[in-house]
Design a protein around this motif. Sequence first.
Motif, mmCIF file in Angstrom:
data_model
loop_
_atom_site.group_PDB
_atom_site.id
_atom_site.type_symbol
_atom_site.label_atom_id
_atom_site.label_comp_id
_atom_site.label_asym_id
_atom_site.label_seq_id
_atom_site.Cartn_x
_atom_site.Cartn_y
_atom_site.Cartn_z
ATOM 1 N N LYS A 331 26.632 -74.582 -24.747
ATOM 2 C CA LYS A 331 27.579 -73.685 -24.080
ATOM 3 C C LYS A 331 27.309 -73.704 -22.575
ATOM 4 O O LYS A 331 26.161 -73.720 -22.133
ATOM 5 C CB LYS A 331 27.448 -72.258 -24.617
ATOM 6 N N HIS A 332 28.355 -73.684 -21.798
ATOM 7 C CA HIS A 332 28.207 -73.718 -20.344
ATOM 8 C C HIS A 332 27.761 -72.355 -19.825
ATOM 9 O O HIS A 332 28.127 -71.316 -20.380
ATOM 10 C CB HIS A 332 29.525 -74.118 -19.690
ATOM 11 N N ALA A 333 26.991 -72.357 -18.740
ATOM 12 C CA ALA A 333 26.443 -71.105 -18.211
ATOM 13 C C ALA A 333 26.557 -71.066 -16.692
ATOM 14 O O ALA A 333 26.285 -72.057 -16.001
ATOM 15 C CB ALA A 333 24.981 -70.941 -18.624
ATOM 16 N N LEU A 334 26.963 -69.905 -16.201
ATOM 17 C CA LEU A 334 26.970 -69.609 -14.773
ATOM 18 C C LEU A 334 25.670 -68.891 -14.466
ATOM 19 O O LEU A 334 25.406 -67.804 -14.997
ATOM 20 C CB LEU A 334 28.174 -68.726 -14.422
ATOM 21 N N VAL A 335 24.830 -69.490 -13.624
ATOM 22 C CA VAL A 335 23.470 -69.002 -13.381
ATOM 23 C C VAL A 335 23.361 -68.461 -11.959
ATOM 24 O O VAL A 335 23.660 -69.170 -10.988
ATOM 25 C CB VAL A 335 22.426 -70.126 -13.597
ATOM 26 N N PHE A 336 22.905 -67.212 -11.839
ATOM 27 C CA PHE A 336 22.733 -66.594 -10.529
ATOM 28 C C PHE A 336 21.252 -66.553 -10.163
ATOM 29 O O PHE A 336 20.422 -66.085 -10.946
ATOM 30 C CB PHE A 336 23.297 -65.175 -10.520
ATOM 31 N N TYR A 337 20.952 -67.049 -8.977
ATOM 32 C CA TYR A 337 19.583 -67.014 -8.457
ATOM 33 C C TYR A 337 19.560 -66.089 -7.241
ATOM 34 O O TYR A 337 20.595 -65.720 -6.686
ATOM 35 C CB TYR A 337 19.101 -68.417 -8.085
ATOM 36 N N ASN A 338 18.347 -65.740 -6.799
ATOM 37 C CA ASN A 338 18.205 -64.774 -5.700
ATOM 38 C C ASN A 338 17.664 -65.413 -4.429
ATOM 39 O O ASN A 338 18.097 -65.092 -3.332
ATOM 40 C CB ASN A 338 17.298 -63.617 -6.134
ATOM 41 N N PHE A 339 16.700 -66.318 -4.571
ATOM 42 C CA PHE A 339 16.048 -66.936 -3.414
ATOM 43 C C PHE A 339 16.229 -68.454 -3.455
ATOM 44 O O PHE A 339 16.430 -69.037 -4.530
ATOM 45 C CB PHE A 339 14.551 -66.585 -3.384
ATOM 46 N N GLN A 340 16.118 -69.082 -2.302
ATOM 47 C CA GLN A 340 16.283 -70.527 -2.235
ATOM 48 C C GLN A 340 15.246 -71.248 -3.085
ATOM 49 O O GLN A 340 15.544 -72.260 -3.727
ATOM 50 C CB GLN A 340 16.182 -71.001 -0.773
ATOM 51 N N HIS A 341 14.004 -70.711 -3.113
ATOM 52 C CA HIS A 341 12.998 -71.404 -3.931
ATOM 53 C C HIS A 341 13.301 -71.245 -5.425
ATOM 54 O O HIS A 341 12.880 -72.069 -6.237
ATOM 55 C CB HIS A 341 11.574 -70.953 -3.593
ATOM 56 N N ASP A 342 14.064 -70.207 -5.818
ATOM 57 C CA ASP A 342 14.535 -70.131 -7.203
ATOM 58 C C ASP A 342 15.434 -71.318 -7.511
ATOM 59 O O ASP A 342 15.289 -71.981 -8.543
ATOM 60 C CB ASP A 342 15.335 -68.839 -7.427
#
Length: 486
Positions: A331-342
């Motif tokens: 299943k496709h996922a939209l992934v949210f990160y917080n920092f550039q190193h994430d």
Amino acid sequence: MRFVPHNYQRYCIERIIQDEALALFLDMGLGKTVITLTAVNDLIFNRFLVSRCLVVAPKKVAEDTWTRERTKWDHLGLLKVRTAIGARNKRIRELNSPGNVFVINRENIPWLVDYYRNDWPFDMVILDESSSFKNHQSKRFKALRNIRGHIRRIVELSGTPSPQGLTDLWAQLYLLDGGKRLGRTLTEYRNNYFFPSARNATTIFSYEPRPGADEKIQDLIRDICISLSAKDYLELPERIDNIRYVRLDAKARRAYEEMERERILELPDTVLDAGSAAVLSGKLLQLANGAVYHTAEYAGEDRTSEERTVIEIHDNKVEAFMELVEELNGKHALVFYNFQHDLDRLEKALKKTKLTVRELRNSSDIADWNAGGVDILLAHPASVAYGLNLQEGGSDVIWFGLNWSLELYQQANARLHRQGQRHTVYIHHLVVADSVDEDVMEALQKKGDCQAALLEALKARVEKYVQVSQEGKKVYDRAGGNKSHQ
């Protein structure tokens, strides 16, 4: 595609046509863009009341959404939409090309006002996501306020007009009516309807509404604002929130607790203001995700410079993320990160798979995602928060790294949980147990003032560590360790 408006959409279209100043505070997914373009189309070609319309939008929305919506609907074929973003020469070329609707990103409003000055050519202005004009001290607000007398019609669009409280409404309403309803100044508005709720000797951090203030404010603005909720008009698919707790290994736990303890105990006394709280929270959120930024000074030939490096602490959350992706089973996922190193560490981990991974950068990424050509779409919530339609590409959201902004959280989730989504939407949260992640998650679930929650959460941790430190000192003194008191 043929546009058959719902009854609520017909009502909103008529109100935009009738009222020269109007705010549409519509829930995400109710079709604010097509409603507005339909009204603009009528005002230009049927009623001859508007000649040139300016749309001010977040950059990603300006690049894609308005042009895409114009081409999507058959009845908007006569409208010519020009996108005036990018380099200065490109903006000027687009602004001087034939067109009816001109779209610009909000950061360039001060430039645009200065470019035209008293020769302002737009008789109608649309503020897409008007909450981005809530700061009365921002350059974009001041620029629009100065040119407001040259604008005959203005429409404000937002799904979250007051994410941090009713104080956010003043600047948005001022652009509509010049202060007639809520007061000529923010100070007047605050004095009439609020009292300070968090402050130190010199600074007020937040305000609470006086008893009955919300009803009074709603009565004052009712004639100029339309507020509709999606649950009352749309049969949206079910949304299921899933919190997956991540346990840090012993080494990572020691590192987290050491940073939390030392950062808190180095604060003078137990005073914590919004600035120090945000810095401390940011460091702890980074460490919970697995890495932290380290800034070091070094001496060059002629001056001292700073160099920021990333120190990786653990992979516990990345491992939990990869397990979750595996469980999605394609299943496709939209992934949210917080920092550039994430982002960097997620991309590194995903390279080991056969998945198609893309960072959301432009309209082609959006098109490929919606066409089903992207398995994992990585995005910062600030880059997709407003207006983007991503519901065709998947129904799973993964929050790798949380932040304290309720507005960004709600808007980002609504990229998939919106009109046109055909499947149950799952919002997965990776939360490190017994960490600041839990504080953020609790604040977002309560949907309250996240800054107040941030302060309260960290104050509680300060008190805990100060108490532990004091108890330890007493034991040390009784054991005869502190000779200066003997």
